[in-house]
Design a protein around this motif. Structure first.
Motif, PDB file in Angstrom:
ATOM      1  N   ALA A   1       0.828  -1.206   0.000  1.00 49.55           N
ATOM      2  CA  ALA A   1       0.000   0.000   0.000  1.00 49.55           C
ATOM      3  C   ALA A   1       0.864   1.257   0.000  1.00 49.55           C
ATOM      4  O   ALA A   1       0.591   2.220  -0.736  1.00 49.55           O
ATOM      5  CB  ALA A   1      -0.920  -0.011   1.220  1.00 49.55           C
TER       6      ALA A   1
ATOM      7  N   TYR B   1       2.479   1.759  -3.485  1.00 51.85           N
ATOM      8  CA  TYR B   1       1.537   2.185  -4.524  1.00 51.85           C
ATOM      9  C   TYR B   1       1.154   3.651  -4.357  1.00 51.85           C
ATOM     10  O   TYR B   1       1.053   4.401  -5.335  1.00 51.85           O
ATOM     11  CB  TYR B   1       0.282   1.310  -4.510  1.00 51.85           C
ATOM     12  CG  TYR B   1       0.409   0.125  -5.436  1.00 51.85           C
ATOM     13  CD1 TYR B   1       0.253   0.269  -6.805  1.00 51.85           C
ATOM     14  CD2 TYR B   1       0.695  -1.142  -4.936  1.00 51.85           C
ATOM     15  CE1 TYR B   1       0.375  -0.813  -7.659  1.00 51.85           C
ATOM     16  CE2 TYR B   1       0.821  -2.229  -5.781  1.00 51.85           C
ATOM     17  CZ  TYR B   1       0.670  -2.061  -7.140  1.00 51.85           C
ATOM     18  OH  TYR B   1       0.796  -3.126  -7.985  1.00 51.85           O
TER      19      TYR B   1
ATOM     20  N   THR C   1     -15.055   3.938   3.313  1.00 52.20           N
ATOM     21  CA  THR C   1     -15.209   3.519   1.919  1.00 52.20           C
ATOM     22  C   THR C   1     -16.039   4.524   1.120  1.00 52.20           C
ATOM     23  O   THR C   1     -15.695   4.863  -0.021  1.00 52.20           O
ATOM     24  CB  THR C   1     -15.869   2.129   1.864  1.00 52.20           C
ATOM     25  OG1 THR C   1     -15.093   1.203   2.642  1.00 52.20           O
ATOM     26  CG2 THR C   1     -15.989   1.638   0.439  1.00 52.20           C
TER      27      THR C   1
ATOM     28  N   ASN D   1      -8.535   3.147  -8.862  1.00 51.61           N
ATOM     29  CA  ASN D   1      -8.533   1.717  -8.522  1.00 51.61           C
ATOM     30  C   ASN D   1      -7.552   1.408  -7.400  1.00 51.61           C
ATOM     31  O   ASN D   1      -7.850   0.629  -6.480  1.00 51.61           O
ATOM     32  CB  ASN D   1      -8.186   0.889  -9.760  1.00 51.61           C
ATOM     33  CG  ASN D   1      -9.280   0.941 -10.813  1.00 51.61           C
ATOM     34  OD1 ASN D   1     -10.458   1.111 -10.483  1.00 51.61           O
ATOM     35  ND2 ASN D   1      -8.908   0.827 -12.078  1.00 51.61           N
ATOM     36  N   ILE D   2      -6.375   2.012  -7.485  1.00 51.34           N
ATOM     37  CA  ILE D   2      -5.368   1.761  -6.452  1.00 51.34           C
ATOM     38  C   ILE D   2      -5.844   2.273  -5.101  1.00 51.34           C
ATOM     39  O   ILE D   2      -5.666   1.622  -4.066  1.00 51.34           O
ATOM     40  CB  ILE D   2      -4.034   2.419  -6.853  1.00 51.34           C
ATOM     41  CG1 ILE D   2      -3.415   1.651  -8.024  1.00 51.34           C
ATOM     42  CG2 ILE D   2      -3.070   2.461  -5.673  1.00 51.34           C
ATOM     43  CD1 ILE D   2      -2.191   2.310  -8.606  1.00 51.34           C
TER      44      ILE D   2
ATOM     45  N   TRP E   1      -8.194  -0.147  -3.649  1.00 54.65           N
ATOM     46  CA  TRP E   1      -7.474  -1.307  -3.113  1.00 54.65           C
ATOM     47  C   TRP E   1      -6.761  -0.943  -1.811  1.00 54.65           C
ATOM     48  O   TRP E   1      -6.772  -1.707  -0.843  1.00 54.65           O
ATOM     49  CB  TRP E   1      -6.470  -1.802  -4.150  1.00 54.65           C
ATOM     50  CG  TRP E   1      -5.589  -2.898  -3.632  1.00 54.65           C
ATOM     51  CD1 TRP E   1      -5.885  -4.217  -3.543  1.00 54.65           C
ATOM     52  CD2 TRP E   1      -4.264  -2.728  -3.103  1.00 54.65           C
ATOM     53  NE1 TRP E   1      -4.832  -4.901  -2.992  1.00 54.65           N
ATOM     54  CE2 TRP E   1      -3.819  -4.007  -2.711  1.00 54.65           C
ATOM     55  CE3 TRP E   1      -3.427  -1.632  -2.932  1.00 54.65           C
ATOM     56  CZ2 TRP E   1      -2.570  -4.212  -2.163  1.00 54.65           C
ATOM     57  CZ3 TRP E   1      -2.173  -1.834  -2.383  1.00 54.65           C
ATOM     58  CH2 TRP E   1      -1.745  -3.118  -2.001  1.00 54.65           C
TER      59      TRP E   1
ATOM     60  N   ARG F   1      -9.198  -0.850   1.072  1.00 52.16           N
ATOM     61  CA  ARG F   1      -9.473  -2.190   1.605  1.00 52.16           C
ATOM     62  C   ARG F   1      -8.258  -2.725   2.364  1.00 52.16           C
ATOM     63  O   ARG F   1      -8.397  -3.401   3.389  1.00 52.16           O
ATOM     64  CB  ARG F   1      -9.856  -3.128   0.463  1.00 52.16           C
ATOM     65  CG  ARG F   1     -11.182  -2.780  -0.196  1.00 52.16           C
ATOM     66  CD  ARG F   1     -11.613  -3.843  -1.191  1.00 52.16           C
ATOM     67  NE  ARG F   1     -10.701  -3.926  -2.337  1.00 52.16           N
ATOM     68  CZ  ARG F   1     -10.798  -3.178  -3.430  1.00 52.16           C
ATOM     69  NH1 ARG F   1     -11.752  -2.267  -3.524  1.00 52.16           N
ATOM     70  NH2 ARG F   1      -9.943  -3.327  -4.430  1.00 52.16           N
ATOM     71  N   SER F   2      -7.081  -2.413   1.850  1.00 49.80           N
ATOM     72  CA  SER F   2      -5.860  -2.874   2.511  1.00 49.80           C
ATOM     73  C   SER F   2      -5.694  -2.226   3.876  1.00 49.80           C
ATOM     74  O   SER F   2      -5.306  -2.888   4.848  1.00 49.80           O
ATOM     75  CB  SER F   2      -4.640  -2.566   1.640  1.00 49.80           C
ATOM     76  OG  SER F   2      -4.705  -3.254   0.410  1.00 49.80           O
TER      77      SER F   2
END
Length: 655
Positions: free
Chosen positions: A162, A165, A269, A313-314, A317, A320-321
């Protein structure tokens, strides 16, 4: 090929050290520093993947620019090497980096690192004191030991990915967009500012809620395992509904904590989704506006919009990570409550191995209490033991007698160094047991307890626990001596294993109480220790089997220093000397005959068992304290032989 990589990390190699008790960061670093090379490799390959993923939008923009500026006839002739280079990166370099990262994570880190942490956690926890396990659910301790390893690994791997990115992709995207037109960076800079503010708000709250959820999960596991472990008690008292409530409360607590966590996750989220939508729309608007003004080419538009989309998108992710990372961190923090704690009652740094030559036990001015506090006076309660002085000669057989709470079992537990005395000391062959290693002390003491517990393994493995190097012939010989061989041959477990290979169930529940005690006796016989402690060693046996074993016990006690505790006084009346405890003090000492003649505490206990039983059996009132009646044991030297036919084995005096 993969096995070569898997062999790079042996999870159970070497002798572990205890965790440092240095907080969360120190706990992580304690394990990370043991695999520094793997950690660096994981960090490097995570960064390479992030860089390669950043190249994809740039490649798309480059292709669009080339197509728009070349004709079909000149594109491949002039730009063929550039196109082949991009293809090589996507077809060769990127898969190789992904392969290396996958091998590193799946073949080395996931199985090896996780189980290394589990192994070291277990190694440390199993060496905690007896009281450590008495103060918590066994299921909760086990859950913490087993879950902390995977949770630490997952949080570490996901945190690396994470971070890379966000940092690599974000900085690379800003550089690419800045080279095209500085105005294209404005939507992304604004997005990063909002993203940082969002993380600052949500991350601490997610961390706290995740830790609370993990605590509730461990508590739930502990309650469920407690119910299953004591299922016989649940059945005997018909308390299934009460156990339902016991577990339901834990489930409700876990549900409430879980919902509190998921509410925060939902807010996190939704906030991120709104920010991502704003990023795509604003980036597209700025790119199209600058293209319409002629400030950027169509290739820049083709680069900017995919960059925003991929960052979208990253970020999803990563969101969620982050949730998973802090769930795992919560699990690690919960695990630290059982793992990252100083070892209770460790051996002194200069502890030596106990050397037993004769087996003399000397107790000097021993005082002990359990540290209880009187709430009304703010003072410590009266000690369990008060100034005990006792010497047991090598090879002497001593019986401990007294009413409940007299301190018999406490004295034995102090001999085994399960507790430290408040003052005084215990010496074995002149060596203070406080200065020897606890394992060497207990290797020289064999003990059979009233509440015999067996391991959920085969009969042979349970007996071999007394001597790991024992042969099958020695195991069988010990079982024969304990009158266990015949019933063992008739055993068969639920998997069809028979005889000595049959498994006994958790704590030996597949066996009767008498069978468990005979297996435990066989284990002690095989251990062949110079000091023998018998705490109601034959309490679960019927009279016929006890009589058969008594002769074997006489042989086992020969030449050993023996301490025996029994409720049935007839079973220890033949000891060389009887020590009577009452109120934490030694009140009488002597042989059976001497104590009867003294007409004190022992004589009173003896009459309650033998005379009281005779009177009740005859329909008469129990005999009250008074002159000594004719004893069921014939007067004479102690240890003349087996208990006579007329001796009574009935009656119970609470320990």
């Amino acid at each position: 090929m993969l096995r070569r990589f898997e062999a790079l990390l042996d999870p159970t190699a070497g002798t572990p050290a205890p965790p440092p008790n240095a907080g969360l960061v120190g706990f992580y670093w304690f394990y990370i520093r043991q695999v520094r090379g793997l950690t660096v490799a994981l960090f490097v390959f995570g960064g390479l993947i992030a860089v390669l993923d950043t190249m994809i939008p740039a490649f798309i923009g480059r292709v669009v620019s080339l197509v728009s500026s070349h004709s079909p006839d000149t594109l491949f002739r002039d730009q063929g090497l550039v196109l082949l280079g991009m293809a090589a990166v996507l077809l060769v370099l990127r898969p190789l980096v992904f392969l290396a990262h996958s091998v590193l994570v799946n073949q080395i880190v996931n199985p090896g690192f996780s189980n290394m942490i589990r192994w070291q956690n277990h190694w440390h926890v199993v060496r905690q004191s007896w009281t450590f396990f008495q103060n918590d659910f066994a299921g909760r301790i086990a859950n913490r030991v087993l879950q902390a390893g995977p949770a630490l690994r997952e949080s570490l791997v996901m945190a690396f990915d994470a971070a890379w990115y966000i940092l690599v992709y974000g900085s690379s995207a800003l550089v690419l967009l800045g080279r095209l037109d500085w105005r294209l960076t404005l939507p992304m800079v604004l997005w990063f500012i909002c993203y940082a503010a969002m993380l600052r708000y949500f991350v601490p709250r997610l961390r706290d809620r995740s830790r609370h959820v993990s605590e509730m999960r461990s508590n739930l596991t502990g309650r469920v395992v407690d119910s299953y472990t004591n299922i016989l008690t649940v059945k005997l008292f018909a308390r299934a509904r009460d156990e339902d409530e016991f577990v339901r409360d834990a489930i409700d607590d876990h549900t409430a904590a879980f919902r509190d966590q998921t509410r925060m996750t939902t807010g996190y989220t939704v906030t991120l989704g709104l920010m991502n939508a704003c990023l795509i729309v604003s980036m597209s608007a700025v790119a199209l506006w600058q293209w319409s003004e002629g400030h950027i080419a169509i290739g820049a538009v083709a680069t900017a919009i995919p960059l925003a989309w991929q960052l979208n998108n990253i970020a999803g992710w990563v969101a969620r990570s982050v949730t998973s990372i802090f769930e795992n961190i919560g699990t690690v923090q919960d695990g630290m409550r059982s793992i990252d704690v100083p070892r209770q009652m460790p051996d002194p740094a200069d502890a030596v191995e106990l050397q037993v030559s004769g087996g003399e036990i000397r107790v000097e001015n021993l005082h002990f209490d359990y540290g209880r506090v009187r709430e009304d006076l703010g003072e410590r309660n009266l000690a369990v033991l008060h100034g005990i002085d006792l010497t047991i000669a090598p090879g002497e057989r001593v019986g401990l007698i007294g009413p409940s709470g007299a301190g018999k079992s406490t004295l034995v537990n102090l001999l085994l160094h399960f507790y430290d005395p408040a003052s005084g000391r215990i010496l074995i062959d002149g060596q203070d047991i406080a200065g020897v290693t606890q394992e060497s002390l207990r290797r020289h003491i064999a003990m059979v307890t009233q509440d015999t517990s067996l391991l959920h393994r085969s009969i042979a493995e349970n007996i071999r626990y007394g001597q790991p190097q024992a042969t099958e012939a020695q195991i069988v010989a010990a079982a024969r001596q304990a009158q266990a061989h015949d019933f063992i041959l008739g055993l068969e477990d639920w998997h069809g294993r028979r005889g000595y290979d049959a498994h006994v169930g958790e704590r030996g529940v597949k066996l009767s109480g008498g069978q468990r005690q005979r297996v435990a006796l066989a284990r002690v016989i095989l251990k062949d220790a110079p000091i023998l402690v018998l705490d109601e060693a034959t309490s679960a046996l019927d009279s016929e089997v006890e009589a058969a074993i008594q002769e074997q016990l006489d042989g086992l006690m020969e030449g050993r220093t023996v301490i025996a505790i029994a409720h049935r006084l007839s079973t220890i009346a033949r000891m060389d000397r009887l020590i009577v405890l009452d109120g934490g003090r030694i009140v009488e000492a002597g042989s059976h005959a001497e104590l009867l003649q003294r007409n004190g505490v022992y004589a009173r206990l003896w009459r309650r068992q033998s005379g009281g039983f005779d009177s009740v059996a005859a329909g008469a009132r129990p005999v009250r304290d008074g002159p000594v009646r004719d004893s069921p044991v014939r007067d004479g030297p102690v240890g003349d032989g087996p208990v006579g036919d007329g001796q009574m084995r009935a009656g119970v005096v609470a320990k």
